[in-house]
Design an enzyme around this catalytic site. Structure first.
Site, PDB file in Angstrom:
ATOM      1  CG  ASP A   1     -38.885   9.559  -0.876  1.00  0.00           C
ATOM      2  OD1 ASP A   1     -38.375   9.254  -1.851  1.00  0.00           O
ATOM      3  OD2 ASP A   1     -38.751   8.823   0.391  1.00  0.00           O
TER       4      ASP A   1
ATOM      5  CD  GLU B   1     -37.565   7.149  -4.797  1.00  0.00           C
ATOM      6  OE1 GLU B   1     -37.267   6.488  -3.842  1.00  0.00           O
ATOM      7  OE2 GLU B   1     -38.654   7.605  -5.122  1.00  0.00           O
TER       8      GLU B   1
ATOM      9  CG  ASN C   1     -37.112   6.949   3.686  1.00  0.00           C
ATOM     10  OD1 ASN C   1     -37.021   7.570   2.659  1.00  0.00           O
ATOM     11  ND2 ASN C   1     -36.137   5.634   3.405  1.00  0.00           N
TER      12      ASN C   1
ATOM     13  CD  GLU D   1     -34.403   5.626   0.109  1.00  0.00           C
ATOM     14  OE1 GLU D   1     -34.172   5.358  -1.211  1.00  0.00           O
ATOM     15  OE2 GLU D   1     -35.680   5.691   0.658  1.00  0.00           O
TER      16      GLU D   1
HETATM   17  P1  C2E Z   1     -39.124   4.644  -0.323  1.00  0.00           P
HETATM   18  O1  C2E Z   1     -38.789   5.647   0.353  1.00  0.00           O
HETATM   19  O2  C2E Z   1     -39.725   4.991  -1.633  1.00  0.00           O
HETATM   20  O3  C2E Z   1     -37.819   3.669  -0.620  1.00  0.00           O
HETATM   21  C1  C2E Z   1     -37.772   3.025  -1.938  1.00  0.00           C
HETATM   22  C2  C2E Z   1     -38.458   1.767  -2.056  1.00  0.00           C
HETATM   23  O4  C2E Z   1     -38.422   1.375  -3.512  1.00  0.00           O
HETATM   24  C3  C2E Z   1     -37.784   0.736  -1.135  1.00  0.00           C
HETATM   25  O5  C2E Z   1     -38.878  -0.019  -0.698  1.00  0.00           O
HETATM   26  C4  C2E Z   1     -36.939   0.039  -2.306  1.00  0.00           C
HETATM   27  O6  C2E Z   1     -36.604  -1.390  -1.920  1.00  0.00           O
HETATM   28  C5  C2E Z   1     -37.897   0.100  -3.221  1.00  0.00           C
HETATM   29  N1  C2E Z   1     -37.007   0.176  -4.555  1.00  0.00           N
HETATM   30  C6  C2E Z   1     -35.741   0.607  -4.830  1.00  0.00           C
HETATM   31  N2  C2E Z   1     -35.466   0.394  -6.149  1.00  0.00           N
HETATM   32  C7  C2E Z   1     -36.248  -0.400  -6.609  1.00  0.00           C
HETATM   33  C8  C2E Z   1     -36.611  -0.862  -8.154  1.00  0.00           C
HETATM   34  O7  C2E Z   1     -35.454  -0.674  -8.945  1.00  0.00           O
HETATM   35  N3  C2E Z   1     -37.904  -1.383  -8.414  1.00  0.00           N
HETATM   36  C9  C2E Z   1     -38.923  -1.502  -7.443  1.00  0.00           C
HETATM   37  N4  C2E Z   1     -39.848  -1.919  -7.819  1.00  0.00           N
HETATM   38  N5  C2E Z   1     -38.567  -0.988  -6.133  1.00  0.00           N
HETATM   39  C10 C2E Z   1     -37.577  -0.510  -5.640  1.00  0.00           C
HETATM   40  P2  C2E Z   1     -38.936  -0.623   0.678  1.00  0.00           P
HETATM   41  O8  C2E Z   1     -37.763  -0.680   1.128  1.00  0.00           O
HETATM   42  O9  C2E Z   1     -39.801  -1.682   0.722  1.00  0.00           O
HETATM   43  O10 C2E Z   1     -39.452   0.407   1.376  1.00  0.00           O
HETATM   44  C11 C2E Z   1     -40.715   0.840   1.263  1.00  0.00           C
HETATM   45  C12 C2E Z   1     -41.109   2.287   1.935  1.00  0.00           C
HETATM   46  O11 C2E Z   1     -40.892   2.090   3.116  1.00  0.00           O
HETATM   47  C13 C2E Z   1     -40.075   3.358   1.581  1.00  0.00           C
HETATM   48  O12 C2E Z   1     -40.273   3.699   0.139  1.00  0.00           O
HETATM   49  C14 C2E Z   1     -40.201   4.425   2.661  1.00  0.00           C
HETATM   50  O13 C2E Z   1     -41.069   5.105   2.411  1.00  0.00           O
HETATM   51  C15 C2E Z   1     -40.580   3.243   3.828  1.00  0.00           C
HETATM   52  N6  C2E Z   1     -39.257   3.285   4.607  1.00  0.00           N
HETATM   53  C16 C2E Z   1     -38.389   2.281   4.281  1.00  0.00           C
HETATM   54  N7  C2E Z   1     -37.534   2.244   5.590  1.00  0.00           N
HETATM   55  C17 C2E Z   1     -38.018   3.168   6.227  1.00  0.00           C
HETATM   56  C18 C2E Z   1     -37.556   4.074   7.484  1.00  0.00           C
HETATM   57  O14 C2E Z   1     -36.420   3.564   8.121  1.00  0.00           O
HETATM   58  N8  C2E Z   1     -38.400   5.151   7.945  1.00  0.00           N
HETATM   59  C19 C2E Z   1     -39.413   5.198   7.172  1.00  0.00           C
HETATM   60  N9  C2E Z   1     -40.001   6.203   7.875  1.00  0.00           N
HETATM   61  N10 C2E Z   1     -39.761   5.081   6.009  1.00  0.00           N
HETATM   62  C20 C2E Z   1     -39.331   3.734   5.614  1.00  0.00           C
HETATM   63 CA    CA Z   2     -37.060   7.222   0.234  1.00  0.00          CA
HETATM   64 CA    CA Z   3     -39.341   6.941  -2.886  1.00  0.00          CA
END
Ligand code: C2E
Ligand code: CA
Ligand code: CA
Length: 792
Positions: free
Chosen positions: A678, A736, A616, A561
């Site tokens: 998602d 996830e 995403n 991802e």
């Molecule tokens: P998401 O799409 O649900 O992405 C997964 C989030 O869960 C990511 O947070 C990831 O770091 C976190 N995660 C993965 N494994 C675990 C785990 O075992 N435990 C916990 N507590 N967290 C975990 P992140 O990177 O902070 O991203 C947060 C949200 O930001 C993402 O949720 C997504 O909705 C958005 N995002 C991130 N990158 C992009 C992007 O390029 N474009 C868009 N539109 N949204 C993005």
């Molecule tokens: Ca995602």
């Molecule tokens: Ca997600």
């Protein structure tokens, strides 16, 4: 009796009649020429005086001479040629002097002219008589002589005065009558004054009745010829003058503006535009002074133009522009006046001024006049007083626009503006800021009073209205800031009212918010983020991290991802949850999202292993970008195989416009790209979303993993149910947020297809993530639930 006797017995009546004819005709022509002399100011006046004096002199002289021939005193009559010639000369010169006097501009000039004329007639008569009385002794009766001279002078003066008072040649008949009377009275009174005592008759040259009559007719003929010449030139001139006047009338008639021609101070021509403006018929205007209706006419000189006023026949006062022009080509004092109705222009000017200061749709004052007023009010505010500024924003106005169209939206704005105007108290001010935003100000003594004003304004806004059978109602969000309490300058004051209004908009419970310094910090922070995001875009401060996704069965990495990272100036990563919502609000997500897609595809295209990447997508991107085209273009550019790209979308993207979104998703799928749902389970209609589109993957939200740790039977049941749904729809499910071996064991036991989470690997820079991905197999097989590991 003596006069009547003299006329009837001593005169040949046929010749008297001829004399009378000459007298009447001649007087009429003389009066006409007198009128012409007086109205002429140019060089031709001398010519008219000459013509007038010849005509007048001929009239007087011929009348006298023919009448004399008609006289039958009973003695032989002879004429002394020298004195006869002198009498003609005196008649002509005297008439010339009389005309000249009458035409001069001084008080009583007409009377003086008439007097000279009367004296001329008398002088000519007595000189003529001196020429006559050669062969006899004439006895004169002094009273008769005096009476004749007085009569002549009086009637002459009266005739000239009457001529001056008459306005046209046609109504100067009185002057003609008086002139005729003057001549006739003098002649016959003077004749009565005389008694002839004959000498012994001599043989005269002119004797015998036949000869006398022949001479009389000859004299009369010559006299008539002279008079005819005078009359003809007068008629020709009158005709050319009236033609010139017709031409002038023609010219002014074409004008849009009102026009009037004044000759010697009275109107002689006017066009229908002026008649319409004044509201009278032409005859009512002609012969009058224009100054009767139009102000300032008198003080206008040639070439002047002034703004003035016109009083119509009905008494209405109109604003006009008045121009005067002297017609130098015409004889006499001819002025042409142009009268322009200024009502339309002034209305237009008022309209432009109004437009500049008011909103064209609602008629409320606009932002510019509000600012002006605000500046004035804050400048002049009494010490201790408070000025409250209100920022008003309609809620759900966009909905009305979308649902019923802009015409209805406009009407609604107008109605709301009317309501606002109605509830305004004295001294309060409201303006339309633009769109569905308004601003108001009111002087208040307390915060509570400001709140009361705000409530009053809110009530005006939310009052329901019916437009085209639709019952419409908008909500209101109102922000209030107070002067001088909340700001030390106007732009901050306005800004603070706006901030309070945004807070009201975001609040579910309050729709009137006062500005409070600390609470609005958050809004400021948001603005700062927006600014920083822009700079980050420009300075390429974004990075991509990758988090591995693995198959539960094989333990092999299935894909990564793609997660966006923002590295600030100190090298710290700012989490996406802090900036993605702001970027979505401001639309900055569009360029950022495009960069992510392009960058991820570029990097993945260079990998040794053909792993999938999951990118995403924001709902904003789905709504605003032609995604199928963009994706196709990026794939082409980077050379990444379409099957290696997975796009993750959330439920929120689906529900706002289900039909359009599914259409876009189908187009994307046609490219060969796969689509994952998602955060499954966090929305409120996840199941219906699943039905709407054949997703390629379900990503079970990581909140379920957290709950799983709490050992709640419900969450286990839900996970099982989701896995069953996925199985029955043949959609693979990815869990996830898998952090522990226990979670993994449960998922494996329940037949979950894929997992992603810290247990397998955190999001990492490209290289780290790839090398970590290779080690996943080991970690997966190692991962055993705690109790299993403990048992081992
Ligand atoms: P998401 O799409 O649900 O992405 C997964 C989030 O869960 C990511 O947070 C990831 O770091 C976190 N995660 C993965 N494994 C675990 C785990 O075992 N435990 C916990 N507590 N967290 C975990 P992140 O990177 O902070 O991203 C947060 C949200 O930001 C993402 O949720 C997504 O909705 C958005 N995002 C991130 N990158 C992009 C992007 O390029 N474009 C868009 N539109 N949204 C993005
Ligand atoms: Ca995602
Ligand atoms: Ca997600």
């Amino acid at each position: 009796m003596r006069i009547v006797d003299c006329l009837t017995n001593a005169h040949n009546l046929a010749l008297v009649a001829l004399a009378a004819l000459i007298c009447v005709l001649g007087s009429w022509i003389t009066v006409s020429l007198l009128k012409r002399v007086r109205s002429t100011r140019t060089g031709t006046r001398a010519a008219w005086v000459f013509l007038g004096s010849v005509a007048g002199g001929a009239t007087v002289w011929c009348t006298h001479f023919v009448a004399m021939i008609a006289y039958e005193p009973g003695v032989q009559v002879t004429y002394e040629p020298g004195l006869t010639g002198l009498s003609l000369f005196v008649a002509i010169c005297g008439c010339g002097a009389a005309l000249l006097m009458a035409s001069l501009r001084f008080n009583g000039s007409a009377l003086v002219g008439g007097l000279v004329f009367g004296l001329t007639v008398a002088g000519m008569h007595f000189i003529g008589m001196a020429a006559f009385a050669v062969d006899a002794v004439i006895h004169w009766s002094t009273p008769y002589v005096v009476a004749s001279v007085i009569g002549s002078v009086l009637f002459g003066a009266a005739a000239f005065k009457a001529e001056k008072l008459s306005t046209t040649a046609r109504n100067s008949w009185l002057a003609v009558v008086l002139m005729v009377l003057g001549i006739v009275i003098l002649h016959f009174t003077a004749m009565s004054a005389m008694t002839i005592l004959p000498f012994v008759p001599q043989d005269g040259v002119l004797t015998g009745d036949d000869a006398r009559q022949a001479i009389a007719i000859g004299v009369a003929g010559v006299g008539l010829l002279v008079l005819g010449a005078g009359a003809a030139s007068y008629a020709l001139d009158t005709q050319s003058r009236s033609q010139a006047e017709i031409r002038l009338q023609h010219l002014i008639e074409g004008g849009v503006d009102g026009m009037a021609v004044e000759r010697d101070g009275v109107i002689v021509g006017a066009n229908s535009a002026l008649l319409k403006l004044v509201g009278v018929e032409r005859p009512a205007l002609l012969g009058q002074k224009l100054s009767r209706w139009v102000e300032d006419v008198a003080r206008l000189a040639d070439g002047d133009m002034v703004q003035s006023s016109l009083t119509t026949a009905e008494g209405e006062v109109l604003p006009i522009e008045l121009a005067a022009k002297r017609d130098h080509a015409s004889e006499g004092e001819v002025m042409i006046y142009a009268v322009r109705d200024l009502r339309a222009r002034q209305a237009q000017e008022r309209r432009i001024a109004h437009l500049a200061r008011n909103d064209s749709l609602t008629g409320l004052p606009n932002r510019a006049s509000f600012l002006e007023r605000l500046t004035r009010q804050t400048d002049t505010i009494k010490p201790g007083a408070t000025l409250a500024l209100f920022a008003l924003d309609l809620n759900r106005f966009k909905e009305v626009n979308d649902l019923y169209g802009h015409a209805v939206g406009d009407q609604l704005l107008c109605r709301i503006s009317d309501h606002l105007r109605e509830v305004l108290h004295e001294g309060e001010f409201i303006a339309r800021q633009g769109g569905d935003e308004f601003v108001a100000m009111a002087e208040v003594s307390s915060r509570a009073e400001a709140e009361a004003v705000a409530k009053r304004l809110r009530a005006a806004i939310i009052r329901p209205v019916t437009i085209e059978h639709a019952d419409l109602a908008c909500g209101a969000s109102i922000g209030v800031s107070l002067w001088p309490e909340d700001a030390d300058n106007l732009s901050t004051l306005i800004n603070n009212a706006d901030l309070a209004m945004y807070r009201a908009k975001a609040s579910l419970t309050q729709d009137i918010c006062f500005y409070e310094a600390d609470m609005d910090q958050a809004v400021r922070a948001r603005r700062r983020v927006t600014q920083a995001l822009r700079e980050a875009m420009d300075n390429q401060r974004f990075e991509l991290h990758y988090q591995v996704q693995a198959s539960v069965q094989t333990g092999k990495a299935t894909g990564y991802e793609v997660l966006l990272r923002w590295k600030d100036e100190d090298g710290r990563y700012i989490p996406p949850s802090d900036f993605i919502p702001v970027a979505e609000e401001t639309g900055l997500i569009l360029p950022i999202g495009e960069w992510v897609l392009r960058q991820a595809c570029k990097q993945a295209a260079g990998w040794a292993e053909p792993h999938k990447i999951a990118v995403n997508l924001s709902p904003v991107q789905l709504g605003h970008v032609d995604l199928p085209r963009l994706v196709q273009q990026v794939l082409q550019e980077t050379g990444l195989d379409a099957t290696r790209l997975e796009l993750e979308i959330t439920e929120t993207a689906m529900i706002s416009d289900m039909e359009r979104t599914t259409h876009v998703l189908r187009q994307l799928k046609d490219l060969g790209v796969t689509i994952a749902m998602d955060d499954f389970g966090t929305g409120y209609s996840s199941l219906s979303t699943l039905r709407a589109f054949p997703f390629d993957k379900i990503k079970l939200d990581r909140s379920f993993m957290i709950e799983l740790d709490g050992d709640l039977p419900q969450s286990q049941a839900i996970i099982r149910a989701v896995l069953t749904i996925g199985e029955s729809l043949s959609i693979p499910v990815l869990a996830e947020g898998v952090e522990t071996a226990e979670q993994l064991a449960f998922l494996r036991a329940q037949g979950c297809n894929e997992v992603q989470g810290y247990l397998l690997g955190r999001p990492q820079p490209e290289a780290d993530a790839l090398s970590n991905g290779a080690a996943v197999v080991a970690s997966l097989s190692d991962a055993q639930p705690a109790e299993v590991r403990a048992a081992a």
